[in-house]
Write a protein that holds these residues in place. Structure first.
Motif, PDB file in Angstrom:
ATOM      1  N   PRO A 146      -6.270   0.382  -2.430  1.00 29.80           N
ATOM      2  CA  PRO A 146      -6.916   0.119  -3.721  1.00 29.80           C
ATOM      3  C   PRO A 146      -8.140  -0.781  -3.591  1.00 29.80           C
ATOM      4  O   PRO A 146      -8.115  -1.783  -2.872  1.00 29.80           O
TER       5      PRO A 146
ATOM      6  N   ARG B 212       0.861  -1.175   0.000  1.00 28.83           N
ATOM      7  CA  ARG B 212       0.000   0.000   0.000  1.00 28.83           C
ATOM      8  C   ARG B 212       0.905   1.234   0.000  1.00 28.83           C
ATOM      9  O   ARG B 212       2.058   1.155   0.381  1.00 28.83           O
ATOM     10  N   ARG B 213       0.348   2.389  -0.409  1.00 30.01           N
ATOM     11  CA  ARG B 213       1.147   3.612  -0.420  1.00 30.01           C
ATOM     12  C   ARG B 213       0.612   4.599   0.606  1.00 30.01           C
ATOM     13  O   ARG B 213      -0.587   4.683   0.847  1.00 30.01           O
TER      14      ARG B 213
ATOM     15  N   THR C 246      -8.397   8.354   3.311  1.00 28.04           N
ATOM     16  CA  THR C 246      -8.128   7.145   2.540  1.00 28.04           C
ATOM     17  C   THR C 246      -8.594   7.402   1.117  1.00 28.04           C
ATOM     18  O   THR C 246      -9.461   8.255   0.871  1.00 28.04           O
ATOM     19  N   CYS C 247      -8.044   6.679   0.178  1.00 27.86           N
ATOM     20  CA  CYS C 247      -8.468   6.797  -1.211  1.00 27.86           C
ATOM     21  C   CYS C 247      -8.173   5.494  -1.936  1.00 27.86           C
ATOM     22  O   CYS C 247      -7.423   4.633  -1.436  1.00 27.86           O
ATOM     23  N   ASN C 248      -8.757   5.332  -3.103  1.00 26.86           N
ATOM     24  CA  ASN C 248      -8.459   4.153  -3.919  1.00 26.86           C
ATOM     25  C   ASN C 248      -7.127   4.304  -4.644  1.00 26.86           C
ATOM     26  O   ASN C 248      -6.422   3.319  -4.873  1.00 26.86           O
ATOM     27  N   GLN C 249      -6.817   5.555  -4.977  1.00 29.92           N
ATOM     28  CA  GLN C 249      -5.548   5.817  -5.683  1.00 29.92           C
ATOM     29  C   GLN C 249      -5.199   7.289  -5.574  1.00 29.92           C
ATOM     30  O   GLN C 249      -6.094   8.144  -5.579  1.00 29.92           O
ATOM     31  N   PHE C 250      -3.897   7.589  -5.444  1.00 31.94           N
ATOM     32  CA  PHE C 250      -3.450   8.981  -5.578  1.00 31.94           C
ATOM     33  C   PHE C 250      -2.306   9.047  -6.577  1.00 31.94           C
ATOM     34  O   PHE C 250      -1.517   8.107  -6.707  1.00 31.94           O
TER      35      PHE C 250
ATOM     36  N   GLU D 131      -3.438   5.090   0.532  1.00 32.01           N
ATOM     37  CA  GLU D 131      -3.984   4.510  -0.685  1.00 32.01           C
ATOM     38  C   GLU D 131      -4.335   3.050  -0.420  1.00 32.01           C
ATOM     39  O   GLU D 131      -3.460   2.222  -0.164  1.00 32.01           O
TER      40      GLU D 131
ATOM     41  N   LEU E  39      -6.688  12.487  -6.331  1.00 35.94           N
ATOM     42  CA  LEU E  39      -7.193  11.352  -5.560  1.00 35.94           C
ATOM     43  C   LEU E  39      -8.512  10.861  -6.139  1.00 35.94           C
ATOM     44  O   LEU E  39      -9.351  11.655  -6.570  1.00 35.94           O
TER      45      LEU E  39
END
Length: 567
Positions: free
Chosen positions: A338, A215-216, A281-285, A336, A299
């Motif tokens: 996903p 994870r990032r 939190t996010c699915n992708q940045f 991140e 994001l």
């Protein structure tokens, strides 16, 4: 026609149809469709804004004449000597152009309510529904707890006019009373909050990105003006629903500190050090890694899981004050997570765990966090085998009589089998926290849960719909009455709690069905005698009764009279 006003009207009509009987009883609007829809709009607003289920929202209703301009009341738990109270007033029009302002007269009534209802020494004449709730609030005030009041004026039109705003500004309530406007647009926005938010954040200065366990993580700094603009664009859609529920229900001391620092140009630089920052939190940045600093981070599926109160206060302060905040910034952490990962369930669990861990000082709802506990899973199977359905997630609706939510199970079990009715009623925020192991012991089985819930429902029904000749204390006594009813059930079964299992379930259910009313009458008699012994010949006001059932005095008296076993 305003499309959002039309959408909300459809939602309100459906809500009114589902809850027609309960709303008519609660709001005293039988055979009046206009009043029914108006009350349904208020209840729907309560449900949406506070993230309650439909039954809980209807239970908050207080309108029906003699309501002081207050159509619904929700009272939170005591936290650090303070407790939150949310008052609602609704104005619902049958046209859907959405152009009518919330009336100034409504604001005048709400100001009068705020200045009167929270003073234990001021006499009031209101309907019984509101009086019961207000005297509970006043009993807390009399005990030294400080109410933090959130007043929500809801309509399917526009906000109040400038004259009404001047009345609010000159009311002299300070930060202890917060006025908010909710309409069709904001309700639709909250309903849509389950949809992901995609946007770009402009950071200031340097930031770091690190990969951890596939994870990032990004840690950086963001200007407060950027946060305010983000909330102007998306509002409460950005907030994890577990956090949104408690916005405005916490003490305002932190908010006052945030606003004070932002308004002080000499202190703005220190805002970064004073504040704990926000967590997303996010699915992708995505960002330009070739750029040294001041990244623009794109994001997808972003959600704020910690720092929502900070963000909302920043937004309000900047929108209400003509101040320059170029020096003020906060720490931001972006995780991140996903959605494409194979183990999506574990990612959802991780979000809940991070939410809880980063909000450990705040009253977040832990029910979902515990939903995958082995004890909860075992109860699902045990209860299912007895013909009932156990709903362990907050998002699951208990629609049928055979449905049992884990929240109701916790309150019933803590009241009845654990003999802690005051904690069952007034410590609901701890049911899946500090009290979890006391309630959901390893040997708790489906038969015990169902029996407790069936008894609890009888006591709750008596509280919500008291007979005309019912004593006043019935409105506060459901958890205490249910506790005594459980002991009477075990006595008739001639068993100890440990022996109440699937082999005794049918017999216990038959007894509850045939003798439940008698159990409640006997419990009420025992409670009345205990109250007389405790307060002698004193006249018991609703305020005194509310305090009696909240404190530990009554349970101790019941133990001394051998009504319930000692601790």
């Amino acid at each position: 026609m305003n499309i959002n006003a039309s959408i909300i009207d459809q939602q309100v009509r459906a809500f009114a149809e589902r809850q027609k009987t309960a709303i008519m009883e609660k709001a005293n609007c039988k055979n009046d469709e206009a009043k029914l829809r108006s009350a349904a709009f208020v209840a729907f607003s309560v449900k949406t804004v506070l993230d309650l289920n439909e039954d809980e929202a209807v239970e908050c209703l207080t309108e029906g004449g003699g309501d002081f301009g207050v159509d619904a009341v929700e009272v939170g738990e005591v936290q650090d000597g303070e407790f939150g109270v949310t008052l609602f007033q609704g104005k619902y029009k049958t046209d859907f152009d959405g152009t009518s302002n919330f009336p100034q007269t409504g604001i005048e009534k709400l100001i009068q309510a705020a200045g009167t209802l929270f003073d234990p020494y001021k006499k009031i004449t209101v309907n019984r529904n509101l009086e019961t709730k207000i005297e509970s609030i006043r009993s807390l005030v009399s005990d030294g707890y400080l109410p933090q009041v959130r007043i929500i004026a809801c309509n399917n039109g526009l906000i109040w006019n400038k004259e009404a705003q001047n009345l609010i500004d000159n009311a002299g309530f300070g930060e202890q009373v917060l006025f908010e406007h909710v309409n069709h647009d904001s309700l639709v926005s909250i309903i849509k909050s389950l949809k992901p938010v995609d946007d770009t954040l402009r950071l200031t200065g340097k930031a770091i990105v690190e990969e951890y366990d596939f994870r990032r993580v990004l840690v950086g700094k963001i200007a407060v003006a950027e946060l305010a603009a983000l909330f102007d664009r998306h509002g409460d859609r950005l907030l994890e629903r577990n956090i949104r529920r408690y916005l405005g229900l916490q003490g305002n001391r932190v908010n006052e500190g945030i606003a004070s620092t932002l308004k002080n140009t000499q202190e703005q630089t220190n805002f970064y050090f004073y504040n704990n920052g926000i967590t997303l939190t996010c699915n992708q940045f995505q960002h330009n890694a070739l750029q040294g600093e001041n990244w623009s981070v794109k994001l997808s599926g972003m959600q704020i899981i910690n720092g929502g109160q900070t963000c909302k206060t920043i937004q309000r302060t900047l929108n209400a004050s003509m101040i320059t905040t170029s020096k003020a910034a906060v720490l931001v952490r972006i995780y991140e997570l996903p959605k494409e990962r194979e183990d999506k369930k574990s990612e959802d669990d991780l979000v809940r765990n991070i939410t809880y861990a980063t909000n450990s000082q705040n009253p977040v709802d832990l029910r979902d966090l515990r939903s995958n506990d082995d004890r909860q899973r075992n109860l699902v199977l045990s209860i299912e085998q007895l013909g009932y359905s156990y709903k362990r997630h907050r998002s699951e609706t208990a629609a049928k009589s055979t449905d049992i939510s884990s929240a109701t199970a916790a309150e019933a079990v803590l009241s009845i089998w654990r003999h802690r009715p005051q904690q069952a009623k007034f410590k609901t925020g701890e049911h899946f926290g500090k009290l979890y192991d006391i309630i959901f012991t390893a040997d708790l089985n489906g038969a015990q849960v169902i029996a407790a819930v069936l008894l609890f429902r009888i006591a709750e029904n008596k509280r919500k719909r008291p007979a005309d000749d019912a004593p006043d204390f019935i409105r506060y006594a459901s958890c205490f009455a249910a506790m005594i009813m459980g002991d009477l059930l075990l006595a008739d079964l001639k068993i100890q709690l440990a022996q109440l299992d699937h082999t005794k379930f049918d017999e216990s259910r038959r007894l509850i069905e045939s003798k439940g009313e008698a159990y409640h009458a006997a419990a009420a008699d025992k409670i009345e005698k205990a109250l007389r012994a405790l307060y002698k010949e004193e006249a018991l006001s609703l305020q005194r009764l509310a305090a009696a059932f909240r404190r530990g005095d009554l349970i101790e008296m019941l133990r001394r009279k051998n009504v319930v076993p000692g601790s």
